[in-house]
Structures are given as C-alpha cells and as structure tokens.
Design an enzyme around this catalytic site. Structure first.
Site, PDB file in Angstrom:
ATOM      1  N   TYR A   6       0.839  -1.200   0.000  1.00  0.00           N
ATOM      2  CA  TYR A   6       0.000   0.000   0.000  1.00  0.00           C
ATOM      3  C   TYR A   6       0.871   1.246   0.000  1.00  0.00           C
ATOM      4  CZ  TYR A   6      -4.267  -2.581   1.252  1.00  0.00           C
ATOM      5  OH  TYR A   6      -5.344  -3.424   1.261  1.00  0.00           O
ATOM      6  N   TYR A  25      -0.547  -9.736   0.825  1.00  0.00           N
ATOM      7  CA  TYR A  25       0.480  -9.100   1.644  1.00  0.00           C
ATOM      8  C   TYR A  25       0.508  -9.694   3.048  1.00  0.00           C
ATOM      9  CZ  TYR A  25      -3.391  -6.018   3.241  1.00  0.00           C
ATOM     10  OH  TYR A  25      -4.571  -5.519   3.742  1.00  0.00           O
ATOM     11  N   ARG A  38      -2.675 -11.731   4.001  1.00  0.00           N
ATOM     12  CA  ARG A  38      -4.018 -11.381   3.542  1.00  0.00           C
ATOM     13  C   ARG A  38      -4.209 -11.876   2.117  1.00  0.00           C
ATOM     14  NH1 ARG A  38      -7.457  -7.859   4.821  1.00  0.00           N
ATOM     15  NH2 ARG A  38      -8.665  -9.670   4.275  1.00  0.00           N
ATOM     16  N   HIS A  86      -7.302  -8.597  -2.132  1.00  0.00           N
ATOM     17  CA  HIS A  86      -8.633  -8.021  -1.930  1.00  0.00           C
ATOM     18  C   HIS A  86      -8.646  -6.553  -2.313  1.00  0.00           C
ATOM     19  CE1 HIS A  86      -6.349  -7.249   1.757  1.00  0.00           C
ATOM     20  NE2 HIS A  86      -6.997  -6.089   1.778  1.00  0.00           N
ATOM     21  N   HIS A 136     -10.690  -3.056  -1.072  1.00  0.00           N
ATOM     22  CA  HIS A 136     -11.591  -2.475  -0.072  1.00  0.00           C
ATOM     23  C   HIS A 136     -12.665  -1.644  -0.788  1.00  0.00           C
ATOM     24  CE1 HIS A 136      -8.966  -3.269   3.484  1.00  0.00           C
ATOM     25  NE2 HIS A 136      -8.015  -3.261   2.567  1.00  0.00           N
TER      26      HIS A 136
HETATM   27 FE   LIG Z   1      -6.182  -4.420   2.751  1.00  0.00          FE
END
Ligand SMILES: [Fe+2]
Lengths: 248, 187
Positions: A113, A152, A162, A165, A167
């Site tokens: 991110y 990640y 994770r 995905h 959000h």
């Molecule tokens: Fe996330």
C-alpha cells in the site's frame, strides 16, 4: 420554526435488520486487533427514524471520470495484471441503487500500500496510488479499471498473509445501508488462514468473492471480475392488517 | 419478491486513509459559517489508549431538524453549504473534530420529537463492522428528557452519549470498550 413541530405521522421507509447469523461479528478472537476494540456490550436496537433512513447526497462533485481508472496515475502506467472490476449495487429487494458513491482502495500488484505504516519489503509502484471512486449509473452499475492487487503479510499470527482483496465503501440511500467491505478473488489459496475472511459466517462468504467474468475480458487488454454488492433491503415484515391468508 | 442476502461487512483495515480521505471532510458547513461549532472527542480502546487509526463519520439534521433527502418529505433548504455529513480521521492522536451546525429537534415520525442528535459511525482496524452511536447535547436537558431512545437507556449509560459544551462547541469521547463503554446501536 416549522422544523421543530412534530409534523405528525411520517411515512418512512423501513429497513430490514440483517440476521446475525449472516453478519460479520464484531468480536472474533482469531483477528487479534478486535481484542481491545470490539465493543463487548450488546448493542441497543435503534429505531429507524428520519436520521436513519436518510443519507448524505454525496458524490458527483467529488468524483472525476479518471477516478475510475487506477492504472494511470502520476504520469504513467501501473505495473501488474490489468483487470476490469464491475458489478451492480443492489438492495436486499433486488432493486438497483442508482447514483450512489462507491469508493475503493487497494494494494499494488506487489501487495504494497502507498501508506506510511506499510513498509514491508515489496516495491512501491510510482504509477499506482490505489484509490478509486465512481458513482453508480441509473441501473446501479459501477466499473473500475485497476490492476490485480497482490497478497500481503501482516502480524496477526505467524506467517499471516491477507488474500488479495479490494476495499469497498458504499453509502446506499440510507444511513442504515452504509457498508464498508472487501472484495476477494475466486479460489484464493490464502482464505483458510485469514481471520478477516473467516470471520464472515460461512453462509455469507460466497458473497464476498468476485466471479471471474470471461465475457467482459478485453482481448489484448484486460481480464475481468464481476462483483455485485447487496445493501440492506426494506423490512417486509407484514402488518397484521395485511394478513388476508394469501401466503403465495 | 426477490430477497437477496446482504454483502457481509469487513474492517477498513489500517490503510483506510488511502481510500477514505476527503479534503475538508470534517466541514459539515464551510469554515466561518455563522453559528458553526466544533464537535470534538477522542476514541479510546479497551486499555484506555487513544485509537489513532479510526475514522468517525457523522450524519445529522440541519438546525430546523430537516434533511436534504427525498425520504424527508419536508426537505431542507435554509442552510446553504450545509451537507449534514462529516468525515474525520483520528490520526495521529485518536482525536476527531467535525465543524458543523447544531441540529434541531427531529420528528420521530409518530407525532413526537426526538432530542437534537448526530448519528455517528466509527470505523477502524479491529472493527469488523462499523459501530454506530449517537451524540446528544448536555444543554438540551428538556429535549433529552423527552427523547425515547435516550430515556430507554439506563441512566449511567445514557451519559456516554451526551456531549458537553466547550469553548468552541461540544466534546464527546468515545469508548469502544471498558467500564465507560459507549452505548452502541444496532441499526
Ligand atoms: Fe487491505
């Protein structure tokens, strides 16, 4: 002071409360951060009055056409598998929710991110900021062009990852319908060890997973995934006076 | 009629700021609007530590108790620039701040009036769904005494919803857990 008169009876829409067995619970011990944050007392039922059946009229002025394309930012093209993500925003009655804001954010193709607290050793992409916004059209449809996010790691448990995905944040047409959620990709091998995924009651998990949509892929350009989002529908608990024996 | 199962919620996670930051999101009315007040507070976790990666959203009526929305048959027009909606992040110290107009009393739809209130959603890492509460105002004792929602709560818990006047508006801290846990609502 018209606003401070009671105004008598108002014919307000009623929204269905979701069955607890289909809702993501607040407390879920496998997801460690819930430990000190999830409220422990039973929530109090709030009647649906004017404040709860209305919502902000947001949107058009905050959304530009280029906000639907996450692949071209900061003067260049993002690296990764280009994908179209599209679907409809519906309510529980199957009605489209038109002209409502859809906000998305995601990691880049490497699973990183663009955020100050994400510093695991995966590269940032100079041409990917991970933010998208669109308004649904008059049929409740939305569509983004983006790149497929990477998985990640995080520190929830040993070797925790994770699943990939995106959000999503939605407003619907009433405060009661506000939803923040995550869209997953089909058959992700990381589901089994991800408590954010497994916190979803089993019967509701399929609703969080997008469908690979070959029909909408674009030759020599992009793969495609379809994901419909369902917000709360109306409360159809019948009034006693409507009980005329017709139960079809 | 078709009944579709609602999409389940998920946490905003730690990176919500990427997707949910709005320039000026905390201004329900433009800065400098006559009568504007700041609604401030801190979000605390079960250890009493500030939650510095949450988002607080507010939704409320205008000072006449009206909403600019098709489901409010009365409409709202008298407050140019008033959106009713605020969005503030608690970065970096757990504090939120919303610049708004104090709402008026809102009809309950059954012939009565609710006390002035603001509906609040809190989102954060560690919250698998939003949590919802209401802010009421300590200087509305008479209206509060008639409010069905507030009066339906035990007296000691009622206090968790009542914002106190400050120099520039009102303050209400939100406690996600613990002895002082805020009353949260199922909507
Ligand atoms: Fe996330």
């Amino acid at each position: 002071m018209t606003g401070t008169t009671s105004g008598g009876r108002l014919d307000l829409p009623r929204y269905a409360r979701t069955d607890a067995a289909l809702r993501t619970p607040l407390s879920y011990s496998d997801y460690r951060s819930t430990g000190l944050r999830a409220p422990l007392r039973t929530p109090v039922d709030l009647p649906h009055r004017l404040t709860e059946v209305t919502r902000p009229l947001l949107g058009e002025d905050r959304v530009r056409p280029e906000d639907a394309d996450l692949t071209r930012r900061l003067g260049g093209e993002a690296v990764g598998q280009r994908i179209i993500v599209h679907g409809r925003v519906l309510d529980g009655d199957g009605r489209p929710v038109p002209h409502t804001l859809v906000e998305v954010w995601q990691a880049n193709a490497a699973g990183r991110y663009r955020h100050v607290v994400d510093n695991w050793p995966a590269p940032l992409d100079p041409h990917f900021d991970g933010l998208g916004r669109v308004m649904t059209d008059d049929q409740g449809r939305y569509e983004f062009l983006t790149i497929r996010p990477g998985a990640y790691p995080w520190r929830n448990h040993d070797n925790a990852w994770r699943p990939a995905h995106i959000h999503f944040s939605l407003f619907g047409r009433a405060f009661t319908q506000r939803l923040v959620t995550q869209m997953y990709f089909p058959d992700d091998p990381l589901f089994f060890q991800d408590p954010i995924f497994t916190s979803i009651p089993e019967a509701a998990r399929p609703l969080a997973i997008s469908r690979f949509d070959y029909e909408r892929t674009v030759d020599h350009w992009a793969l495609a995934y379809e994901w419909d989002i369902v917000l709360r529908g109306s409360d159809q608990t019948p009034f006693e006076t409507e009980d005329d024996g017709d139960v079809a | 009629m078709t009944r579709l199962q609602p999409t389940p919620s998920a946490t905003v996670g730690p990176y919500l700021a990427i997707g949910l930051t709005w320039e000026g999101g905390e201004f329900v009315v433009p800065p400098g609007t006559p009568g504007a007040v700041w609604l401030r507070g801190t979000v605390f976790d079960g250890n009493g530590d500030p939650v510095s990666d949450a988002m607080v959203e507010t939704w409320q009526a205008d000072p006449d108790g009206r909403f600019d929305h098709p489901d409010d048959p009365r409409g709202s027009a008298r407050y140019p620039g008033f959106t009713g909606f605020g969005r503030a992040q608690t970065v970096p110290d757990g504090d939120y701040a919303i610049c708004t107009l104090k709402p008026g009393r809102v009809p309950d739809g059954e012939g009565g009036l609710q006390a002035p209130h603001v509906d609040v959603s809190v989102f954060a890492r560690g919250l698998l769904d939003r949590v919802v509460t209401r802010v009421y105002f300590a200087d509305e004792a008479e209206a509060n005494a008639e409010d069905v929602v507030l009066q339906g709560l035990p007296e000691d818990r009622r206090q968790t919803l009542i914002a106190t006047p400050t120099d520039d508006g009102y303050r209400l801290d939100l406690y996600l857990q613990g002895d002082r846990e805020t009353v949260f609502f199922a909507v």
